[in-house]
Design an enzyme around this catalytic site. Structure first.
Site, PDB file in Angstrom:
ATOM      1  CG  HIS A 209       3.677  11.587   4.261  1.00 58.54           C
ATOM      2  ND1 HIS A 209       4.305  12.605   3.584  1.00 58.54           N
ATOM      3  CD2 HIS A 209       3.495  10.597   3.353  1.00 58.54           C
ATOM      4  CE1 HIS A 209       4.492  12.243   2.322  1.00 58.54           C
ATOM      5  NE2 HIS A 209       4.009  11.026   2.157  1.00 58.54           N
ATOM      6  CB  CYS A 247       7.194   9.315   1.832  1.00 56.35           C
ATOM      7  SG  CYS A 247       6.806   9.746   0.130  1.00 56.35           S
ATOM      8  CG  HIS A 276       3.969   6.567   1.144  1.00 52.52           C
ATOM      9  ND1 HIS A 276       3.484   7.855   1.198  1.00 52.52           N
ATOM     10  CD2 HIS A 276       3.019   5.782   1.698  1.00 52.52           C
ATOM     11  CE1 HIS A 276       2.275   7.846   1.766  1.00 52.52           C
ATOM     12  NE2 HIS A 276       1.980   6.602   2.086  1.00 52.52           N
ATOM     13  CG  ASP A 321       3.742   7.879  -2.950  1.00 53.84           C
ATOM     14  OD1 ASP A 321       2.538   8.075  -3.167  1.00 53.84           O
ATOM     15  OD2 ASP A 321       4.413   8.601  -2.209  1.00 53.84           O
ATOM     16  CG  HIS A 322       3.002  10.752  -6.084  1.00 58.44           C
ATOM     17  ND1 HIS A 322       3.498  12.002  -5.801  1.00 58.44           N
ATOM     18  CD2 HIS A 322       2.036  10.523  -5.167  1.00 58.44           C
ATOM     19  CE1 HIS A 322       2.862  12.491  -4.766  1.00 58.44           C
ATOM     20  NE2 HIS A 322       1.965  11.611  -4.351  1.00 58.44           N
ATOM     21  CE1 TYR A 335      -1.511   8.268  -4.412  1.00 60.84           C
ATOM     22  CE2 TYR A 335      -1.732  10.606  -4.892  1.00 60.84           C
ATOM     23  CZ  TYR A 335      -1.277   9.583  -4.093  1.00 60.84           C
ATOM     24  OH  TYR A 335      -0.546   9.885  -2.960  1.00 60.84           O
TER      25      TYR A 335
HETATM   26  C1  DNO Z   1       0.308  13.066  -1.794  1.00 61.53           C
HETATM   27  C2  DNO Z   1       0.494  12.324  -0.545  1.00 61.53           C
HETATM   28  C3  DNO Z   1       0.202  13.145   0.672  1.00 61.53           C
HETATM   29  C4  DNO Z   1       0.140  12.255   1.874  1.00 61.53           C
HETATM   30  C5  DNO Z   1      -0.080  13.021   3.153  1.00 61.53           C
HETATM   31  C6  DNO Z   1      -0.069  12.116   4.346  1.00 61.53           C
HETATM   32  O1  DNO Z   1       0.095  12.511  -2.801  1.00 61.53           O
HETATM   33  O2  DNO Z   1       1.738  11.757  -0.471  1.00 61.53           O
HETATM   34  O3  DNO Z   1      -1.012  13.806   0.509  1.00 61.53           O
HETATM   35  O4  DNO Z   1      -0.933  11.384   1.745  1.00 61.53           O
HETATM   36  O5  DNO Z   1       0.842  14.011   3.309  1.00 61.53           O
HETATM   37  O6  DNO Z   1      -0.699  12.762   5.391  1.00 61.53           O
END
Ligand code: DNO
Length: 380
Positions: A209, A247, A276, A321-322, A335
């Site tokens: 990531h 991401c 992501h 993602d977020h 989340y």
């Molecule tokens: C946060 C996430 C990170 C991600 C890690 C992967 O919300 O994007 O915590 O899971 O960096 O190892």
């Protein structure tokens, strides 16, 4: 024709207000992106716990093929003499996960802190809230940042912010004193050289990531910030099992990162098992807030991102993602249920349009692909 495997991150029955039954109702979403959150970083993930999680997910009609994250003990990143023991544990965890049918492990190689923000509940004009990063508000003292993150989380655990690990923050910073960017890269290579042959044998792909934000902070080096870093990382160990999580939100925090170009370069090299996909809105220099997924709501062109995936026949795992907290939800920062579910529907809507418009062109030309076999979840 590309076949997306859509997933949703889940923090487990004890710690996630969202249920598997709710996830099951999100259209076209079959994958739960899960983890064991009660195993301390560095220890082996016990087979029975992994199997119990898998059973729970499968009983709900879902699949567990992606783990996010198996976090990496700081001794490995630091290159401490004890690292071999932790690498052995990591290898055992890979084997155990493989036995349960896991195909991808998302991880990061960020010293001390995983992702960070300066406000976990920034109020947006529409009444929702989202996470924000404003570098001018970043405390100078990492302890102060930690306190802010903890209080902002309103009782939720934050991924990558393990309290037991961060309890000795000063000692942790002292241990990283001599870890330069080059040293961190060397330590990543040492780790990859040890684990990738095992991943190859057990068919588990590693998906690193990006650093979030993608820049050095608090004097700590960051080694996955942009395309050049990706070129360096992929060469550390030549294998499709040494891959990336692209991401879009994290890399997109630096406006110089051209995400569609990065996708078009690394997907065809078979180095991207996991995506992501989220949007962010730049509101100043080194200042952004997270936003709803559609292009209109943020600074990233989400259509160009999905089109790049479509054009490169991406057939890997993907998750929204977020998201924001909306409709009165007071969930884990980034989340919540609703905004991520909306994100999925938006991403898959674009995907359907991309596939169908391509089919129309193909029909008009020569080839034919029988719709709906090209939609996510349909293996053919
Ligand atoms: C946060 C996430 C990170 C991600 C890690 C992967 O919300 O994007 O915590 O899971 O960096 O190892």
């Amino acid at each position: 024709m590309a076949n997306l495997k859509m997933g949703f991150r889940w923090f487990g029955e004890k710690d996630d207000p969202i249920s598997l039954a709710q996830i099951r109702q999100i259209p076209q979403t079959k994958q739960v992106v899960g983890a064991l959150f009660d195993v301390p970083v560095g220890e082996v993930w016990p087979q029975e716990k992994i199997d119990a999680l898998k059973k729970q997910v499968e009983d709900a009609g879902l699949k567990l093929e992606v783990i996010e994250s198996v976090n990496i003990h700081d001794d490995i990143k630091i290159g401490a003499p004890t690292r071999d023991k932790y690498i052995e544990n990591y290898i055992q965890t890979i084997k155990n996960l493989s036995k349960a049918g896991v195909k991808v492990i998302c991880y990061n190689f960020m010293p001390v802190f995983d992702w960070l923000r300066t406000d976990l509940h920034h109020q947006l004009a529409d009444g929702s809230n989202a996470m924000m990063y404003d570098e001018s508000k970043l405390p100078k003292d990492p302890e102060a940042l930690m306190a802010e993150m903890n209080s902002g989380s309103r009782g939720f655990s934050l991924p990558g912010w393990e309290p037991e690990r961060l309890a000795a923050l000063k000692e942790l910073f002292a241990a990283y004193k001599d870890v330069s960017e080059e040293k961190l890269v060397e330590n990543l290579k040492y780790f990859l050289d040890a684990i990738i042959p095992v991943c190859e044998k057990f068919d588990v792909r590693m998906a690193m990531h990006p650093d979030d934000p993608p820049k050095p902070l608090f004097g700590l080096p960051r080694i996955f910030k942009n395309r050049e870093d990706m070129l360096r990382i992929e060469q550390l160990h030549e294998s499709r099992y040494n891959g990336f999580t692209i991401c879009t939100g994290s890399l997109g925090e630096n406006p110089a990162n051209d995400l569609p170009a990065i996708i078009r370069e690394f997907v065809p090299k078979d180095r991207v098992p996991f995506m992501h996909v989220r949007n962010i809105k730049h509101v100043g220099k080194n200042k952004f807030h997270e936003s709803a997924h559609p292009s209109t709501e943020g600074s990233l062109d989400m259509f160009e991102i999905m089109k790049a995936l479509h054009d490169t026949d991406y057939d890997g795992y993907i998750r929204p993602d977020h998201g924001r907290n909306i409709w009165g939800e007071d969930g884990r920062p980034g989340y919540g249920l609703y905004d991520r579910a909306l994100g999925i529907t938006y991403l898959l809507g674009m995907w359907e349009a991309l596939i169908k418009s391509n089919l129309i062109q193909m029909k008009a030309g020569h080839e034919f692909c029988a719709w709906p076999f090209c939609m996510p979840g349909n293996n053919f």
